[in-house]
Motif scaffolding. Structure first.
Motif, PDB file in Angstrom:
ATOM      1  N   TYR A 259      -9.967  -7.030  49.946  1.00 12.22           N
ATOM      2  CA  TYR A 259     -11.198  -7.791  49.802  1.00 12.22           C
ATOM      3  C   TYR A 259     -11.064  -9.193  50.398  1.00 12.22           C
ATOM      4  O   TYR A 259      -9.958  -9.742  50.481  1.00 12.22           O
ATOM      5  CB  TYR A 259     -11.582  -7.895  48.328  1.00 12.22           C
ATOM      6  N   PRO A 260     -12.195  -9.793  50.812  1.00 10.26           N
ATOM      7  CA  PRO A 260     -12.167 -11.185  51.265  1.00 10.26           C
ATOM      8  C   PRO A 260     -11.968 -12.105  50.065  1.00 10.26           C
ATOM      9  O   PRO A 260     -12.397 -11.789  48.949  1.00 10.26           O
ATOM     10  CB  PRO A 260     -13.544 -11.380  51.899  1.00 10.26           C
ATOM     11  N   PRO A 261     -11.331 -13.265  50.256  1.00  6.78           N
ATOM     12  CA  PRO A 261     -11.045 -14.163  49.131  1.00  6.78           C
ATOM     13  C   PRO A 261     -12.259 -14.520  48.294  1.00  6.78           C
ATOM     14  O   PRO A 261     -12.141 -14.684  47.075  1.00  6.78           O
ATOM     15  CB  PRO A 261     -10.467 -15.399  49.827  1.00  6.78           C
ATOM     16  N   LYS A 262     -13.452 -14.637  48.913  1.00  2.00           N
ATOM     17  CA  LYS A 262     -14.641 -15.031  48.160  1.00  2.00           C
ATOM     18  C   LYS A 262     -15.016 -14.017  47.089  1.00  2.00           C
ATOM     19  O   LYS A 262     -15.771 -14.329  46.159  1.00  2.00           O
ATOM     20  CB  LYS A 262     -15.824 -15.251  49.099  1.00  2.00           C
ATOM     21  N   ASP A 263     -14.489 -12.794  47.186  1.00  2.00           N
ATOM     22  CA  ASP A 263     -14.801 -11.744  46.211  1.00  2.00           C
ATOM     23  C   ASP A 263     -13.743 -11.617  45.127  1.00  2.00           C
ATOM     24  O   ASP A 263     -13.708 -10.612  44.410  1.00  2.00           O
ATOM     25  CB  ASP A 263     -14.954 -10.397  46.928  1.00  2.00           C
ATOM     26  N   TYR A 264     -12.884 -12.614  44.978  1.00  2.00           N
ATOM     27  CA  TYR A 264     -11.754 -12.464  44.049  1.00  2.00           C
ATOM     28  C   TYR A 264     -12.212 -12.210  42.615  1.00  2.00           C
ATOM     29  O   TYR A 264     -11.541 -11.490  41.861  1.00  2.00           O
ATOM     30  CB  TYR A 264     -10.838 -13.691  44.125  1.00  2.00           C
ATOM     31  N   THR A 265     -13.359 -12.770  42.208  1.00  2.67           N
ATOM     32  CA  THR A 265     -13.801 -12.577  40.820  1.00  2.67           C
ATOM     33  C   THR A 265     -14.236 -11.142  40.543  1.00  2.67           C
ATOM     34  O   THR A 265     -14.322 -10.739  39.384  1.00  2.67           O
ATOM     35  CB  THR A 265     -14.962 -13.533  40.478  1.00  2.67           C
ATOM     36  N   LYS A 266     -14.511 -10.374  41.603  1.00  5.01           N
ATOM     37  CA  LYS A 266     -14.855  -8.963  41.417  1.00  5.01           C
ATOM     38  C   LYS A 266     -13.622  -8.124  41.088  1.00  5.01           C
ATOM     39  O   LYS A 266     -13.743  -7.013  40.574  1.00  5.01           O
ATOM     40  CB  LYS A 266     -15.523  -8.408  42.676  1.00  5.01           C
ATOM     41  N   SER A 386     -22.645 -26.122  48.387  1.00  3.71           N
ATOM     42  CA  SER A 386     -23.013 -25.359  47.199  1.00  3.71           C
ATOM     43  C   SER A 386     -21.792 -24.733  46.535  1.00  3.71           C
ATOM     44  O   SER A 386     -21.409 -25.115  45.433  1.00  3.71           O
ATOM     45  CB  SER A 386     -24.045 -24.276  47.555  1.00  3.71           C
ATOM     46  N   GLU A 387     -21.155 -23.770  47.200  1.00  6.44           N
ATOM     47  CA  GLU A 387     -20.040 -23.053  46.599  1.00  6.44           C
ATOM     48  C   GLU A 387     -19.087 -22.584  47.689  1.00  6.44           C
ATOM     49  O   GLU A 387     -19.520 -22.195  48.779  1.00  6.44           O
ATOM     50  CB  GLU A 387     -20.541 -21.853  45.787  1.00  6.44           C
ATOM     51  N   GLY A 388     -17.782 -22.631  47.417  1.00 11.34           N
ATOM     52  CA  GLY A 388     -16.814 -22.186  48.404  1.00 11.34           C
ATOM     53  C   GLY A 388     -15.517 -21.722  47.776  1.00 11.34           C
ATOM     54  O   GLY A 388     -15.095 -22.226  46.732  1.00 11.34           O
ATOM     55  N   VAL A 389     -14.919 -20.729  48.423  1.00 10.16           N
ATOM     56  CA  VAL A 389     -13.624 -20.199  47.995  1.00 10.16           C
ATOM     57  C   VAL A 389     -12.679 -20.262  49.185  1.00 10.16           C
ATOM     58  O   VAL A 389     -13.033 -19.851  50.290  1.00 10.16           O
ATOM     59  CB  VAL A 389     -13.737 -18.744  47.494  1.00 10.16           C
ATOM     60  N   GLY A 397       3.037 -17.087  46.235  1.00  7.77           N
ATOM     61  CA  GLY A 397       2.033 -16.058  46.027  1.00  7.77           C
ATOM     62  C   GLY A 397       0.647 -16.489  46.457  1.00  7.77           C
ATOM     63  O   GLY A 397       0.434 -17.632  46.887  1.00  7.77           O
ATOM     64  N   THR A 398      -0.296 -15.596  46.339  1.00  8.02           N
ATOM     65  CA  THR A 398      -1.667 -15.832  46.766  1.00  8.02           C
ATOM     66  C   THR A 398      -2.266 -17.008  45.986  1.00  8.02           C
ATOM     67  O   THR A 398      -2.258 -17.031  44.753  1.00  8.02           O
ATOM     68  CB  THR A 398      -2.522 -14.577  46.539  1.00  8.02           C
ATOM     69  N   LEU A 399      -2.804 -17.975  46.726  1.00 10.19           N
ATOM     70  CA  LEU A 399      -3.371 -19.191  46.134  1.00 10.19           C
ATOM     71  C   LEU A 399      -4.866 -19.226  46.419  1.00 10.19           C
ATOM     72  O   LEU A 399      -5.289 -19.162  47.572  1.00 10.19           O
ATOM     73  CB  LEU A 399      -2.690 -20.428  46.724  1.00 10.19           C
ATOM     74  N   THR A 400      -5.666 -19.359  45.374  1.00 14.39           N
ATOM     75  CA  THR A 400      -7.124 -19.364  45.505  1.00 14.39           C
ATOM     76  C   THR A 400      -7.701 -20.636  44.902  1.00 14.39           C
ATOM     77  O   THR A 400      -7.365 -21.000  43.770  1.00 14.39           O
ATOM     78  CB  THR A 400      -7.737 -18.142  44.792  1.00 14.39           C
ATOM     79  N   HIS A 401      -8.565 -21.315  45.679  1.00 18.36           N
ATOM     80  CA  HIS A 401      -9.335 -22.459  45.192  1.00 18.36           C
ATOM     81  C   HIS A 401     -10.814 -22.085  45.236  1.00 18.36           C
ATOM     82  O   HIS A 401     -11.296 -21.594  46.260  1.00 18.36           O
ATOM     83  CB  HIS A 401      -9.112 -23.692  46.079  1.00 18.36           C
ATOM     84  N   HIS A 402     -11.524 -22.340  44.152  1.00 18.13           N
ATOM     85  CA  HIS A 402     -12.939 -21.993  44.042  1.00 18.13           C
ATOM     86  C   HIS A 402     -13.693 -23.213  43.520  1.00 18.13           C
ATOM     87  O   HIS A 402     -13.393 -23.725  42.438  1.00 18.13           O
ATOM     88  CB  HIS A 402     -13.106 -20.806  43.087  1.00 18.13           C
ATOM     89  N   TYR A 403     -14.669 -23.694  44.303  1.00 21.32           N
ATOM     90  CA  TYR A 403     -15.421 -24.887  43.929  1.00 21.32           C
ATOM     91  C   TYR A 403     -16.920 -24.598  43.912  1.00 21.32           C
ATOM     92  O   TYR A 403     -17.427 -23.843  44.742  1.00 21.32           O
ATOM     93  CB  TYR A 403     -15.202 -26.038  44.922  1.00 21.32           C
ATOM     94  N   LYS A 404     -17.626 -25.259  42.994  1.00 20.02           N
ATOM     95  CA  LYS A 404     -19.082 -25.302  42.990  1.00 20.02           C
ATOM     96  C   LYS A 404     -19.514 -26.766  42.898  1.00 20.02           C
ATOM     97  O   LYS A 404     -18.849 -27.561  42.222  1.00 20.02           O
ATOM     98  CB  LYS A 404     -19.667 -24.512  41.815  1.00 20.02           C
ATOM     99  N   THR A 405     -20.618 -27.105  43.577  1.00 20.57           N
ATOM    100  CA  THR A 405     -21.100 -28.488  43.563  1.00 20.57           C
ATOM    101  C   THR A 405     -22.599 -28.532  43.312  1.00 20.57           C
ATOM    102  O   THR A 405     -23.297 -27.511  43.414  1.00 20.57           O
ATOM    103  CB  THR A 405     -20.830 -29.188  44.915  1.00 20.57           C
ATOM    104  N   ASP A 406     -23.089 -29.753  43.028  1.00 19.98           N
ATOM    105  CA  ASP A 406     -24.531 -29.956  43.030  1.00 19.98           C
ATOM    106  C   ASP A 406     -24.979 -30.250  44.456  1.00 19.98           C
ATOM    107  O   ASP A 406     -24.176 -30.186  45.399  1.00 19.98           O
ATOM    108  CB  ASP A 406     -24.929 -31.075  42.054  1.00 19.98           C
ATOM    109  N   GLU A 407     -26.248 -30.593  44.639  1.00 20.05           N
ATOM    110  CA  GLU A 407     -26.782 -30.789  45.995  1.00 20.05           C
ATOM    111  C   GLU A 407     -26.204 -32.018  46.680  1.00 20.05           C
ATOM    112  O   GLU A 407     -26.311 -32.172  47.908  1.00 20.05           O
ATOM    113  CB  GLU A 407     -28.309 -30.891  45.952  1.00 20.05           C
ATOM    114  N   ASN A 408     -25.547 -32.880  45.930  1.00 19.50           N
ATOM    115  CA  ASN A 408     -24.924 -34.076  46.501  1.00 19.50           C
ATOM    116  C   ASN A 408     -23.443 -33.879  46.806  1.00 19.50           C
ATOM    117  O   ASN A 408     -22.754 -34.822  47.210  1.00 19.50           O
ATOM    118  CB  ASN A 408     -25.091 -35.263  45.552  1.00 19.50           C
ATOM    119  N   GLY A 409     -22.957 -32.673  46.600  1.00 20.39           N
ATOM    120  CA  GLY A 409     -21.551 -32.407  46.882  1.00 20.39           C
ATOM    121  C   GLY A 409     -20.600 -32.838  45.787  1.00 20.39           C
ATOM    122  O   GLY A 409     -19.388 -32.951  46.021  1.00 20.39           O
TER     123      GLY A 409
END
Length: 504
Positions: A259-266, A386-389, A397-409
């Motif tokens: 899977y692509p990293p953005k789908d890690y929560t699945k 908005s959101e990025g992984v 090992g595999t390192l994942t960073h997941h961020y969410k922001t408001d409209e101002n970053g």
């Protein structure tokens, strides 16, 4: 009478931890715990900060592998700001990252894991360190280790802006272009890295594989666990540290998911236990079945060995030769032309050296790529965040960073799953199994025996500062207060009974 054996502190790792082993009335191991009594909590105090600060903030989680966090954060910003890096930018980033791998894997083999093999697990603990290794193998070889670190940190500083905490990453780009003069210098360094990696593999042959006692230890049931394996692979299912899809194979080598990293929560969930600041990730498709291995357990590993297990091979020729030798020597069978996984956990040290050679070869490929000196490595960002992984293969090992922001970053959510977090459940299992295999009724517990148990976690190369994010609320805690002479003057504790009753 029941006894408790404490190894505190555990040694040759990043961070702080201890091992507690509980013996039953007969003197056999009843349980063992890998406890981590530190908390960094980076996820929470990153919230409410501007997202573009993350590559500069997160690389301070750890001074051992800041480059990994810097790269994962930078890639998360690519997606968060909806900007695709050019081919040249990706190559410059990967070149930087390959130099980092050469330094990091060198440190672990020679300074952290290597002393157990070069000097022996029963050797004098005052000598069982990098200085002891240099004394055993010779000062000239010690200088080669130092020079490898020195030249690759020079590359990291050239490309990353600083020697320890890099600052070059930006959404969709990189702040430092590679000049022709830099390229020529890096090419020469890469060639030296290849020679050093080949030398290190030869040293492993001469010191470890030539010693039957070490070989017997590696393949023993005491240090064997059959779990799922995870790692990032390229389009050919070959190992890649910088980019690709995350692949998971079962204990027999059959692909479970890619899977692509953005789908890690699945595919990945995180379990929290009340007795540790570390989380326990597991595979959703299999489920959490406790601290057990096998195909029915959702426990997986993310290590150099698991990366090789999850791949169909290496992407560079010399590394591929050593990859095949590792699997042949470890007795791995081939199914449809592909090796089945190796589950001897101490073979992770060997896999780490194969990866060192791959990193050096890949560094040379990139340094001689005509596109590497492309001057345009910066981009203009116009989109609303908005959101990025972002994900890379950290050495651990595999390192994942997941961020969410408001409209101002401004960050509203931060989640990190680091290599050591991925490996926490198998580390706990490995420590318990090693203790059970080495301590039985009538065993005389020596310092060398306890160090051999420590080897069970040391091959994972844990970085506990990176990994401690969980806030479970009621943390079992035991504090021993000593005076200046080391005499115990007071013991304080809370929730200790709960910790001892947990079944891990």
């Amino acid at each position: 009478m029941k006894r408790k054996i404490i190894i505190d502190p555990i040694t040759r790792l990043e961070g702080h931890g201890k091992i507690e082993i509980f013996l039953d009335e007969e003197g056999d191991v009843e349980n063992a715990y890998f406890q981590v009594p530190e908390l960094r909590g980076f996820e929470q105090f990153c919230v409410d900060r501007p997202a573009e600060e993350m590559p500069r903030i997160t690389n301070r989680i750890c001074g051992v592998c800041p480059e990994a966090h810097h790269m994962a954060a930078t890639k998360a910003l690519d997606e968060l700001f909806d900007v695709e890096p050019s081919s040249a930018v990706k190559k410059v980033r990967e070149l930087f990252y390959a130099a980092f791998y050469c330094t990091d894997h060198t440190v672990h083999f020679y300074a952290l894991g290597g002393p157990d093999f070069v000097l022996g697990p029963d050797s004098d603990p005052a000598e069982r360190n990098i200085l002891g290794v240099i004394h055993k193998v010779g000062v000239d070889i010690g200088m080669e280790v130092i020079n490898c670190r020195k030249r690759n940190h020079h590359v990291i500083k050239m490309l990353g802006g600083r020697g320890i905490h890099p600052v070059a990453g930006m959404p969709g780009g990189w702040s430092q272009a590679v000049t022709e003069e830099m390229r020529v210098e890096i090419e020469e360094i890469a060639r030296k890295n290849i020679a050093f990696a080949e030398f290190s593999l030869k040293l492993f042959d001469d010191v470890v594989l030539a010693n039957q006692a070490y070989v017997d230890l590696i393949v023993s049931d005491t240090f064997t666990h059959k779990t799922y394996s995870m790692g990032t692979v390229d389009e050919n299912n070959h190992v890649n540290f910088y980019d690709g899809l995350i692949r998971v194979v079962d204990p027999d080598g059959k692909e479970l998911v890619k899977y692509p990293p953005k789908d890690y929560t699945k595919h990945i969930a995180e379990r929290v236990e009340p007795w540790s600041y570390l989380k326990f990730p597991y595979l959703k498709a299999v489920g959490w079945k406790g601290f057990v291995d096998g195909k029915d357990s959702g426990v997986y590993t993310c290590t150099p060995l698991s990366r090789l297990n999850a791949a169909d091979g290496m992407a560079t020729p010399k590394a591929q030769e050593h990859y095949e030798r590792l699997y042949e020597t470890q007795g791995a069978k081939k199914v449809n032309g592909l090796y089945q996984p190796v589950h001897h956990r101490l073979a992770t040290h060997w896999a780490r050296l194969v990866e060192l050679l791959y990193a050096a070869e890949r560094m040379l490929e990139l340094a001689t790529d005509p596109e590497i000196t492309e001057p345009n490595v910066r981009v203009v960002v116009n989109s609303t965040p908005s959101e990025g992984v972002g994900s890379v293969e950290a050495p651990r090992g595999t390192l994942t960073h997941h961020y969410k922001t408001d409209e101002n970053g401004i960050l509203t959510m931060v989640n990190m799953i680091v290599g050591t977090t991925n490996n926490y459940a198998p580390m706990a299992m490995s420590i318990k199994k090693a203790a059970e295999g080495l301590i039985t009724k009538g065993t005389v517990v020596t310092e060398g025996l306890l160090n051999t148990i420590e080897m069970a976690f040391r091959n994972y190369d844990p970085c506990l500062s990176c990994a401690t994010h969980s806030l479970p609320g009621q943390m079992p805690l035991e504090v021993t207060v000593k005076d200046a002479n080391g005499k115990v003057i007071e013991n304080l504790s809370q929730y200790v009974d709960e910790a001892e009753s947990c079944n891990c």
